[in-house]
Design a protein around this motif. Structure first.
Motif, PDB file in Angstrom:
ATOM      1  N   SER A  51       0.830  -1.208   0.000  1.00 38.98           N
ATOM      2  CA  SER A  51       0.000   0.000   0.000  1.00 38.98           C
ATOM      3  C   SER A  51       0.863   1.255   0.000  1.00 38.98           C
ATOM      4  O   SER A  51       0.609   2.202  -0.758  1.00 38.98           O
ATOM      5  CB  SER A  51      -0.931   0.002   1.213  1.00 38.98           C
ATOM      6  OG  SER A  51      -1.644   1.221   1.263  1.00 38.98           O
ATOM      7  N   ALA A  61      -5.929   3.873  -6.006  1.00 38.80           N
ATOM      8  CA  ALA A  61      -6.829   2.708  -5.962  1.00 38.80           C
ATOM      9  C   ALA A  61      -6.100   1.485  -5.402  1.00 38.80           C
ATOM     10  O   ALA A  61      -6.627   0.776  -4.543  1.00 38.80           O
ATOM     11  CB  ALA A  61      -7.386   2.416  -7.352  1.00 38.80           C
ATOM     12  N   LYS A  64      -5.379   1.991  -1.638  1.00 38.31           N
ATOM     13  CA  LYS A  64      -6.599   1.838  -0.825  1.00 38.31           C
ATOM     14  C   LYS A  64      -6.954   0.355  -0.672  1.00 38.31           C
ATOM     15  O   LYS A  64      -7.186  -0.121   0.440  1.00 38.31           O
ATOM     16  CB  LYS A  64      -7.758   2.596  -1.473  1.00 38.31           C
ATOM     17  CG  LYS A  64      -9.071   2.484  -0.719  1.00 38.31           C
ATOM     18  CD  LYS A  64     -10.164   3.281  -1.435  1.00 38.31           C
ATOM     19  CE  LYS A  64     -11.429   3.362  -0.644  1.00 38.31           C
ATOM     20  NZ  LYS A  64     -12.311   2.237  -0.800  1.00 38.31           N
ATOM     21  N   ARG A  65      -6.977  -0.346  -1.783  1.00 38.52           N
ATOM     22  CA  ARG A  65      -7.377  -1.762  -1.770  1.00 38.52           C
ATOM     23  C   ARG A  65      -6.451  -2.593  -0.860  1.00 38.52           C
ATOM     24  O   ARG A  65      -6.920  -3.376  -0.036  1.00 38.52           O
ATOM     25  CB  ARG A  65      -7.359  -2.303  -3.203  1.00 38.52           C
ATOM     26  CG  ARG A  65      -7.809  -3.729  -3.353  1.00 38.52           C
ATOM     27  CD  ARG A  65      -7.867  -4.171  -4.817  1.00 38.52           C
ATOM     28  NE  ARG A  65      -6.594  -4.014  -5.503  1.00 38.52           N
ATOM     29  CZ  ARG A  65      -6.315  -3.064  -6.407  1.00 38.52           C
ATOM     30  NH1 ARG A  65      -7.234  -2.187  -6.737  1.00 38.52           N
ATOM     31  NH2 ARG A  65      -5.127  -2.999  -6.978  1.00 38.52           N
ATOM     32  N   THR A  66      -5.154  -2.406  -0.992  1.00 36.22           N
ATOM     33  CA  THR A  66      -4.218  -3.208  -0.201  1.00 36.22           C
ATOM     34  C   THR A  66      -4.219  -2.780   1.271  1.00 36.22           C
ATOM     35  O   THR A  66      -4.090  -3.634   2.152  1.00 36.22           O
ATOM     36  CB  THR A  66      -2.797  -3.155  -0.786  1.00 36.22           C
ATOM     37  OG1 THR A  66      -2.410  -1.794  -0.987  1.00 36.22           O
ATOM     38  CG2 THR A  66      -2.725  -3.903  -2.105  1.00 36.22           C
ATOM     39  N   GLU A  68      -6.798  -1.535   2.955  1.00 35.77           N
ATOM     40  CA  GLU A  68      -8.028  -2.058   3.567  1.00 35.77           C
ATOM     41  C   GLU A  68      -7.855  -3.517   3.971  1.00 35.77           C
ATOM     42  O   GLU A  68      -8.275  -3.926   5.061  1.00 35.77           O
ATOM     43  CB  GLU A  68      -9.211  -1.913   2.601  1.00 35.77           C
ATOM     44  CG  GLU A  68      -9.703  -0.495   2.449  1.00 35.77           C
ATOM     45  CD  GLU A  68     -10.743  -0.330   1.366  1.00 35.77           C
ATOM     46  OE1 GLU A  68     -11.519   0.640   1.454  1.00 35.77           O
ATOM     47  OE2 GLU A  68     -10.787  -1.142   0.405  1.00 35.77           O
ATOM     48  N   LYS A  69      -7.219  -4.299   3.111  1.00 34.21           N
ATOM     49  CA  LYS A  69      -6.974  -5.712   3.427  1.00 34.21           C
ATOM     50  C   LYS A  69      -6.025  -5.850   4.619  1.00 34.21           C
ATOM     51  O   LYS A  69      -6.239  -6.686   5.490  1.00 34.21           O
ATOM     52  CB  LYS A  69      -6.395  -6.440   2.215  1.00 34.21           C
ATOM     53  CG  LYS A  69      -7.386  -6.627   1.081  1.00 34.21           C
ATOM     54  CD  LYS A  69      -6.713  -7.286  -0.111  1.00 34.21           C
ATOM     55  CE  LYS A  69      -7.641  -7.391  -1.297  1.00 34.21           C
ATOM     56  NZ  LYS A  69      -6.949  -7.960  -2.481  1.00 34.21           N
ATOM     57  N   GLU A 103      -7.950   7.983   0.359  1.00 35.21           N
ATOM     58  CA  GLU A 103      -9.282   8.190  -0.240  1.00 35.21           C
ATOM     59  C   GLU A 103      -9.469   9.628  -0.708  1.00 35.21           C
ATOM     60  O   GLU A 103     -10.207   9.882  -1.656  1.00 35.21           O
ATOM     61  CB  GLU A 103     -10.374   7.798   0.766  1.00 35.21           C
ATOM     62  CG  GLU A 103     -10.434   6.307   1.002  1.00 35.21           C
ATOM     63  CD  GLU A 103     -11.360   5.905   2.138  1.00 35.21           C
ATOM     64  OE1 GLU A 103     -11.745   4.717   2.166  1.00 35.21           O
ATOM     65  OE2 GLU A 103     -11.683   6.741   3.003  1.00 35.21           O
TER      66      GLU A 103
END
Length: 173
Positions: A51, A61, A64-66, A68-69, A103
């Motif tokens: 991230s 993007a 954010k995705r990594t 959140e995980k 974000e």
């Protein structure tokens, strides 16, 4: 007390901010110590570094995705973070703040992990000094070799392994 790979991860995370190397180091360790466990604490640490790598490259993007995980893993593995000498609550707070910044498409800033084990911190500082690194120094966002590291590496073995796995999945191996 701690795996060498983890200490190396911390050195790169805080010393030269080479998040790509953080990923490489812990991925190898994870595959040896806890293979296939996608909820492993090692996977959370890998995702956090990935991230940061994406964020620094302004891939919001992916960052954010990594992240959140990673947060999800850390929330369920707080005891594992503590065993690794990290203040789990503080780390989750820091990462949630970073998630809000990502974000909002705010540019990357360096951050440090809240290490609570003084012996671990001393060891990391000693190794950084031996390697000529400054613990906690902000990332050099003008260093293209660092920022675009994934484009510079030889991916032959990764591609060969991926193709081998695809053939095995299709029953051709």
């Amino acid at each position: 007390m701690y795996p060498t790979a983890y200490i190396d991860y911390l050195i790169h995370f805080h010393g030269d901010r080479d998040y790509f190397e953080c990923h490489e180091i812990l991925e190898d360790y994870w595959k040896q110590s806890d293979p296939g466990n996608k909820d492993s604490i090692w996977v959370g640490l890998i995702l956090m570094a990935v991230s940061a790598y994406h964020h620094r490259r302004e891939n919001f993007a992916g960052a954010k995705r990594t992240l959140e995980k990673a947060i999800k893993i850390f929330e369920t593995q707080a005891d594992s973070l503590v065993k690794l000498g990290i203040d789990s609550g503080e780390l989750i707070n820091v990462l949630n703040e970073r998630l809000l910044a990502i974000e909002a498409n705010h540019l990357y800033t360096s951050f440090s992990l809240p290490i609570i084990d003084s012996a671990l911190m001393e060891e990391c500082l000693k190794i950084c000094q031996q390697r000529g690194l400054e613990w906690g120094k902000a990332s050099d966002v003008t260093n293209d070799d660092l920022i675009h590291r994934h484009k510079l590496r030889d991916r032959t073995s990764v591609i060969e392994e991926r193709n081998r796995m695809l053939l095995a999945k299709k029953g051709n191996l």
